[in-house]
Design a protein around this motif. Structure first.
Motif, mmCIF file in Angstrom:
data_model
loop_
_atom_site.group_PDB
_atom_site.id
_atom_site.type_symbol
_atom_site.label_atom_id
_atom_site.label_comp_id
_atom_site.label_asym_id
_atom_site.label_seq_id
_atom_site.Cartn_x
_atom_site.Cartn_y
_atom_site.Cartn_z
ATOM 1 N N ILE B 97 0.838 -1.190 0.000
ATOM 2 C CA ILE B 97 0.000 0.000 0.000
ATOM 3 C C ILE B 97 0.881 1.251 0.000
ATOM 4 O O ILE B 97 0.492 2.312 -0.461
ATOM 5 N N LYS B 99 3.820 3.614 -1.392
ATOM 6 C CA LYS B 99 4.235 3.851 -2.778
ATOM 7 C C LYS B 99 5.684 3.399 -2.968
ATOM 8 O O LYS B 99 6.602 4.177 -2.868
ATOM 9 N N ILE B 179 -5.592 -4.884 -0.477
ATOM 10 C CA ILE B 179 -5.092 -3.585 -0.949
ATOM 11 C C ILE B 179 -6.279 -2.672 -1.264
ATOM 12 O O ILE B 179 -6.311 -1.507 -0.868
ATOM 13 N N THR B 180 -7.291 -3.236 -1.935
ATOM 14 C CA THR B 180 -8.489 -2.461 -2.255
ATOM 15 C C THR B 180 -9.132 -1.928 -0.977
ATOM 16 O O THR B 180 -9.524 -0.763 -0.903
ATOM 17 N N GLN B 183 -7.006 0.837 0.548
ATOM 18 C CA GLN B 183 -7.043 2.086 -0.210
ATOM 19 C C GLN B 183 -8.328 2.862 0.036
ATOM 20 O O GLN B 183 -8.369 4.072 -0.165
ATOM 21 N N SER B 184 -9.373 2.149 0.493
ATOM 22 C CA SER B 184 -10.647 2.841 0.674
ATOM 23 C C SER B 184 -10.731 3.554 2.025
ATOM 24 O O SER B 184 -11.703 4.240 2.303
#
Lengths: 269, 295
Positions: B97, B99, B179-180, B183-184
């Motif tokens: 997650i 960068k 990961i989804t 990210q939320s």
């Protein structure tokens, strides 16, 4: 410091994931004597193993079968689920909610639970040893995912669009195919991409129903080949390389849709 | 007039459902009903005549140690796969997650095994785990001889080897779902948590984990149903052995039906299996859904 640790973990993970795969690819170019020496490069780039695979099996045909079965099953599933979802997304009566649940909850029925009656049913329909049997069963298995994806997506399309189309004189069916279906393209692509992998990879149903060598899917053909040419590891590795390179290439070319499928379908379950 | 139109709308709405429903009822629910029917008979799959045997089949399931064992093996396999699998998937997701350079490359490689058929994955691992395979030879060459095992023929460890391969295959798949989820999480929440001095483990347990519970719910559902259905791994790598220690429910049903021709008995195992999966996933959905929070 933390950064370095994170990279370390990732590189270890990548190594653990790719070593078995690389071992297969490398070994597929080795002679049967060289295969015993692991972690060595093949002495020369020879395609002998591949030649033997093509000579002693019907691999091109098996690949075509897999393509045909997967393509047909997915087309049927797209057609059926997009239509059904159009109703399920637009009607709120308890009856339609119940049917929605009927579709979705079938994801809990394991194929194994239905093994015996499926076999009897396919027998009665006269579909044993036909690719049609696999197409129908695979299409039915792909339905819950399709209903989930399409219903969610259609709910996001404004109703005003259909109202104005109906003023323009569109009937229900032409409205669906001319107005709604084209709008579903993004979710259709996602659905096609992610469900085709599970149809392609299925093993139990082809194992149960396909007997003739020339009708087998690639996955089943790999199994048949390994049980016949037990000691020819060079050829087995070559066949394994051919068999897994297809879904891997398909995945690499369509990565975005795999990830989108997870966010669209799965997480909103 | 309005009722007439409403009626017409209702009928056309139903017509859209019919094709999907037909295929689905024929290949999903009709077989399930037939499983129910066969499971009370002693049908062998060929004879025209068979008898109603009431609950005999179901009573036998719990008395026959091989079948009872198949359920236990499957549960054990699922529990190990899910516990270790979740830790691995979540760990990788938390790293990715950030960068980091090469993010895409890592995701692609890690996801790859989950698009390959389990049959091919099983064949891939044979050369590693067989007795004179790669793992034992590497252990020998680095002087760790005491770790050498008969990985695929040792009743104590073979099921763990299969679970490890399963975890290996699905690590990237679950990772992407997490990961989804990660990210939320809205940035405001993360900032607020940082201002309140939440760090490390307590931040993870109190902030991150509750917020990604929807992803956990989905992931658990997929892992539980997937792990319980396992067939290819034992079918290829062990044939259910050694001493039935890797015999799973799906294999047991397959063998009972098509090797011993006990269609009625196999159906009753299938029905028990379905009820078992249904109850387990419903409990799981209730628990993890309840742990989801709103923000």
């Amino acid at each position: 410091m933390i950064r370095k640790f994170q990279y370390f973990v990732l590189y270890v993970a990548v190594a653990v994931i790719s070593i078995p795969v690389l071992n297969i690819v490398l070994s597929s170019f080795k002679t049967n004597e060289e295969i015993n020496r692991v972690f060595t490069l093949p002495s020369s780039l020879q395609f002998d193993n591949y030649r033997r695979v093509f000579e002693s099996s019907e691999i091109p045909l098996n690949i075509l079968n897999s393509l045909g079965i997967t393509g047909s099953a997915i087309l049927i599933a797209i057609f059926l689920t997009s239509m059904a979802s159009y109703t399920l997304a637009r009607r709120y009566e308890a009856f339609f909610q119940l049917i929605y649940l009927l579709f979705i909850s079938a994801a809990m029925i394991p194929v194994a639970a239905n093994l015996v009656p499926l076999y009897v049913l396919i027998n009665k329909l006269g579909l044993v040893d036909t690719r049609t049997a696999i197409v129908l069963i695979s299409a039915a298995s792909a339905i819950p995912m399709g209903i989930l994806l399409y219903t969610g997506f259609i709910k996001g399309i404004p109703k005003s669009l259909e109202e104005s189309a109906s003023i323009d004189g569109y009937g229900k069916i032409s409205m669906f195919f001319k107005i709604i279906f084209p709008l579903l393209k993004p979710v259709t692509v996602t659905y096609a991409v992610i469900s085709s992998i599970s149809v392609w990879n299925d093993f139990l149903m082809p194992l149960l129903f396909l007997r003739t060598e020339s009708k087998k899917t690639i996955t089943l053909a790999v199994y048949a080949f390994t049980s016949e040419y037990v000691n020819d590891w060079g050829a087995i590795y070559a066949l394994l390389t051919i068999a897994f390179i297809i879904p891997v290439l398909f995945f690499i070319l369509n990565q975005k849709h795999f990830y989108n499928g997870m966010t669209d379908g799965a997480v909103k379950m | 007039m309005i009722t007439k139109r409403a009626k017409r709308d209702f009928i056309s709405a139903c017509l859209f459902l019919v094709p999907a429903l037909c295929l689905f009822l024929t290949f999903k629910y009709y077989p399930l009903m037939m499983t129910l029917y066969y499971s009370f008979t002693n049908w062998d799959g060929f004879s025209k005549a068979f008898e109603y045997v009431s609950f005999d089949n179901f009573l036998n399931i719990f008395h026959e140690s091989k079948i009872y064992g198949a359920f236990m093996n499957t549960i054990y396999f699922a529990v190990i796969s899910i516990l270790v699998g979740t830790a691995v998937q979540l760990g990788l997701a938390i790293i990715l997650i950030n960068k980091l350079k090469g993010n895409r490359f890592f995701r692609t490689i890690l996801y790859m095994p989950s698009v390959i058929s389990s049959l091919i994955i099983s064949l891939t691992w044979i050369s590693f785990f067989q007795y004179n395979g790669i793992i034992n030879r590497v252990l020998e060459s680095v002087g760790l001889d005491m770790l050498i095992r008969n990985w695929l023929a040792d009743a104590d460890i073979t099921i763990n080897v299969l679970a490890a391969i399963n975890i290996w295959q699905w690590a990237g798949y679950g990772m992407i779902i997490y990961i989804t989820g990660l990210q939320s999480i809205p940035t405001e929440v993360k900032e607020a948590a940082a201002l309140d001095g939440a760090t490390g483990w307590s931040k993870f347990m109190r902030i991150t984990l509750p917020l990604i519970m929807p992803a956990v719910t989905v992931n658990m559902f997929i892992s539980i149903t997937g792990a319980l259905k396992v067939f290819e791994l034992p079918f290829i790598l062990t044939g259910g052995g050694p001493m039935n220690s890797t015999n799973t429910v799906t294999m047991q049903i397959y063998n009972t039906a098509f090797l011993s021709n006990q269609f009625g008995y196999a159906s009753s195992i299938g029905l028990t299996f379905f009820l078992f999966i249904a109850i387990l996933t419903l409990i799981q959905l209730r628990i993890t859904r309840r742990m989801e929070v709103e923000y």
